[in-house]
Design an enzyme around this catalytic site. Structure first.
Site, PDB file in Angstrom:
ATOM      1  N   HIS A 136     -23.485 -22.958  34.101  1.00 52.73           N
ATOM      2  CA  HIS A 136     -23.981 -21.762  34.785  1.00 52.73           C
ATOM      3  C   HIS A 136     -24.427 -22.115  36.200  1.00 52.73           C
ATOM      4  O   HIS A 136     -24.081 -21.411  37.160  1.00 52.73           O
ATOM      5  CB  HIS A 136     -25.138 -21.158  33.992  1.00 52.73           C
ATOM      6  CG  HIS A 136     -25.888 -20.087  34.733  1.00 52.73           C
ATOM      7  ND1 HIS A 136     -25.653 -18.739  34.554  1.00 52.73           N
ATOM      8  CD2 HIS A 136     -26.881 -20.175  35.666  1.00 52.73           C
ATOM      9  CE1 HIS A 136     -26.454 -18.041  35.341  1.00 52.73           C
ATOM     10  NE2 HIS A 136     -27.216 -18.894  36.025  1.00 52.73           N
ATOM     11  N   GLU A 137     -25.189 -23.190  36.336  1.00 55.50           N
ATOM     12  CA  GLU A 137     -25.667 -23.580  37.661  1.00 55.50           C
ATOM     13  C   GLU A 137     -24.521 -24.020  38.565  1.00 55.50           C
ATOM     14  O   GLU A 137     -24.512 -23.720  39.761  1.00 55.50           O
ATOM     15  CB  GLU A 137     -26.706 -24.697  37.536  1.00 55.50           C
ATOM     16  CG  GLU A 137     -27.964 -24.312  36.763  1.00 55.50           C
ATOM     17  CD  GLU A 137     -28.629 -23.052  37.310  1.00 55.50           C
ATOM     18  OE1 GLU A 137     -28.494 -22.768  38.522  1.00 55.50           O
ATOM     19  OE2 GLU A 137     -29.274 -22.347  36.517  1.00 55.50           O
ATOM     20  N   HIS A 140     -22.942 -21.076  40.084  1.00 55.12           N
ATOM     21  CA  HIS A 140     -23.585 -20.630  41.320  1.00 55.12           C
ATOM     22  C   HIS A 140     -23.075 -21.428  42.512  1.00 55.12           C
ATOM     23  O   HIS A 140     -22.846 -20.875  43.592  1.00 55.12           O
ATOM     24  CB  HIS A 140     -25.102 -20.791  41.206  1.00 55.12           C
ATOM     25  CG  HIS A 140     -25.777 -19.701  40.450  1.00 55.12           C
ATOM     26  ND1 HIS A 140     -25.652 -18.363  40.763  1.00 55.12           N
ATOM     27  CD2 HIS A 140     -26.621 -19.752  39.373  1.00 55.12           C
ATOM     28  CE1 HIS A 140     -26.373 -17.641  39.928  1.00 55.12           C
ATOM     29  NE2 HIS A 140     -26.965 -18.455  39.073  1.00 55.12           N
TER      30      HIS A 140
END
EC number: 3.4.24.-
Length: 289
Positions: A136-137, A140
């Site tokens: 998820h990070e 980003h």
């Protein structure tokens, strides 16, 4: 392209609100156009500082420590494998000493990206769930969200800080400044609201996108869904007490979810965890990752 254009417009609006707020406050002190000029200067400085130093500011705010591969080989291995899956440069790795389970990514681009995780998240997630969170990070990073959200948060925070001084402007104004006082008080209310709305618009849509990108990177949307369940429970029961509202959007889970009233949480920078989990489960069922 459309998403990038939308972001430029939103950040431009934030900067414009900052200029207007400074102009109103400047008029109370009879500064003329100087107030607007100061607002413009502040906007430029804030965007500049956010661009070049957002990673250092974010890491220092939470006492995050960059760790070497020798210090944390397993974490580095996971980040390296997933960065390769995402076809991006491997970011630096940092650890935050706190029992609250959370994580965030920061930096202006792939070359300066940092993924930070708390010791709490390392303690409660299994490897597949941790891979989901790190994916998820990295989502980003891949989607260039870390720069956009940092700039938005910094400028929005400046608007809130400057507009708050409008509440005290009446003590420095004369009787014939009633109109300016009203304007300044209104801006001290409207300015932060406008900044918050724009910041939320940026953050919420990009959390959904990072979830989807993260599921593609890890190849396991259900692992991220399971991690989100644990993170929500952990942050409600063990909130990060020194978290700032202007930084909340950076984390995978809203660190303020266990702090404040239900009304305050309506204005969270994150979509509801239930909605995020539902989307991930639909991805898994449809094999759309």
């Amino acid at each position: 392209m459309l998403e990038n254009l939308k972001t430029v417009i939103l950040l431009g609006f934030l900067s414009a609100v900052l200029v207007v707020v400074c102009g109103f406050i400047g008029s109370i002190f009879r500064l003329g156009g100087l107030g607007i000029l100061l607002g413009l200067i502040f906007a430029i400085i804030m965007n500049f500082v956010s661009y070049f130093y957002s990673d250092k500011i974010a890491l220092s705010s939470y006492n995050a420590r960059i760790v070497t591969e020798a210090e944390s080989p397993n974490l580095h291995r996971i980040v390296g494998e997933l960065a390769a899956n995402a076809n991006i440069l491997k970011p630096k790795v940092a650890i935050i000493e706190t029992s609250t389970p959370n994580a965030f990514a920061t930096g202006r681009n792939q070359q300066h990206a940092v993924v930070a995780v708390t010791t709490g998240i390392l303690n409660i997630l299994d490897e597949e769930e941790l891979r989901g969170v790190i994916s998820h990070e990295l989502g980003h990073v891949k989607n260039r969200d870390i720069l956009i959200s940092s700039v938005a948060a910094t400028v929005a925070g400046m608007i809130v800080a400057i507009a708050s001084y409008g509440r005290y402007a009446m003590f420095f104004a004369s009787d014939d400044d009633a109109g300016n006082i009203i304007g300044a008080v209104l801006m001290s209310i409207v300015g932060p609201i406008a900044a918050t709305i724009v910041q939320l618009a940026i953050s919420r849509s990009r959390e959904y996108k990072a979830d989807a990108t993260g599921a593609q990177i890890s190849g396991n949307p259900l692992a991220l869904a399971n991690a989100l369940r644990k993170l929500e429970f952990g942050n409600i029961n063990d909130p990060l007490m020194d978290a700032k509202s202007t930084d909340a959007h950076m984390f995978i889970m809203n660190p303020l979810s266990g702090v404040g009233s239900k009304l305050q949480n309506l204005f969270s920078t994150h979509p509801s965890t239930a909605d995020r989990i539902q989307r991930l489960e639909e991805m898994a069922n449809n094999h759309s990752y």
